[in-house]
Design an enzyme around this catalytic site. Sequence first.
Site, PDB file in Angstrom:
ATOM      1  CB  SER A  44     -53.204 -28.621 -32.661  1.00  0.00           C
ATOM      2  OG  SER A  44     -54.356 -28.848 -31.878  1.00  0.00           O
ATOM      3  CG  ASP A  82     -51.127 -30.161 -25.716  1.00  0.00           C
ATOM      4  OD1 ASP A  82     -50.670 -31.154 -25.146  1.00  0.00           O
ATOM      5  OD2 ASP A  82     -51.294 -30.086 -26.953  1.00  0.00           O
ATOM      6  CE  LYS A 111     -51.537 -33.880 -25.907  1.00  0.00           C
ATOM      7  NZ  LYS A 111     -50.307 -33.465 -26.599  1.00  0.00           N
ATOM      8  CD  GLU A 113     -45.618 -32.312 -28.299  1.00  0.00           C
ATOM      9  OE1 GLU A 113     -44.488 -32.277 -28.834  1.00  0.00           O
ATOM     10  OE2 GLU A 113     -46.612 -31.751 -28.787  1.00  0.00           O
ATOM     11  CD  GLU A 180     -49.181 -35.890 -33.355  1.00  0.00           C
ATOM     12  OE1 GLU A 180     -49.067 -35.439 -32.203  1.00  0.00           O
ATOM     13  OE2 GLU A 180     -49.436 -35.194 -34.354  1.00  0.00           O
TER      14      GLU A 180
HETATM   15  O1  KIV Z   1     -52.138 -30.312 -29.908  1.00  0.00           O
HETATM   16  C1  KIV Z   1     -52.861 -31.265 -30.224  1.00  0.00           C
HETATM   17  O2  KIV Z   1     -53.957 -31.107 -30.775  1.00  0.00           O
HETATM   18  C2  KIV Z   1     -52.368 -32.608 -29.938  1.00  0.00           C
HETATM   19  C3  KIV Z   1     -53.061 -33.757 -30.611  1.00  0.00           C
HETATM   20  C4  KIV Z   1     -52.620 -33.811 -32.022  1.00  0.00           C
HETATM   21  C5  KIV Z   1     -52.852 -35.030 -29.904  1.00  0.00           C
HETATM   22  O3  KIV Z   1     -51.429 -32.773 -29.212  1.00  0.00           O
END
Ligand code: KIV
Length: 262
Positions: A44, A82, A111, A113, A180
């Site tokens: 994000s 991420d 993380k 997706e 989410e």
């Molecule tokens: O990229 C991010 O900030 C996220 C959150 C919204 C969980 O994946």
Amino acid sequence: MQKQTITSIQKAKGIKKLTMITAYDSLFAKLFDEEVDFILVGDSLNMSFAGQKDTLSIGMDQMLYHTKAVCTGAPNTFIICDMPFGTYINEITALKNAISVYNKTKADAVKIEGGAEKANIIKYLTQNSIAVVGHIGLLPQNVRADGGYKIKGKDKENIEKLIKDAKAVEQAGAFMLVVEGVKSEAAKAITNAVNIPVIGIGAGVDTDGQVLVWSDMLGFFEDFKPKFVRQYLDGATLVKNSVKQYVQDVQNKNFPSKKEIY
Ligand code: KIV
């Protein structure tokens, strides 16, 4: 707050609500250090920090740069990086990129997706000593393929699909799951269906914990305010007023004062 470990995270399910916040730099990470259970260096950052319209254009190098900075600022907090769009399209690519996270930063986990369709990737990473957090429900990296940001878990069939996804991610070895943008009944059913902690964002109160994007919750991101965000500070107004005051002080010769010169 003591730094979480994989063992303490697993034990927390059903006992303690877990807290996660995003951070993109050392300055803010330092302010969040030891205040929350997890810091997520979310992709994000491509929107709220780099001003892009979605998360798709951020690459591995930028994630590594920001994750390194966050790890420097918050050495006492469990940090999750991420994996950006396109960096885990197959097992070998995913492992190479996840290893670069461990080699080049002090992040504790990555993380990814996706649900059942990403189970093979999660399994391959966890079998190769990478700690993985899953992410199901509304997937920002799917925004173009889905034709927008669409809330999930609206009917029985979709709730069943989400539960299957959650179980597949757990089975593949993820130690935690972000859910989410799903209806709260769906999030509750997912949380009850798995043994790993479920962290919600826009997913109601029944998950094992919550995550918010720091610039949303502190009111610095003004372009769009999702319904699920609780704003704890009006950061943008505070900053703008301070800058206005500075400009006035300079123009009126109130700054610097005698105390502020050598
Ligand atoms: O990229 C991010 O900030 C996220 C959150 C919204 C969980 O994946």
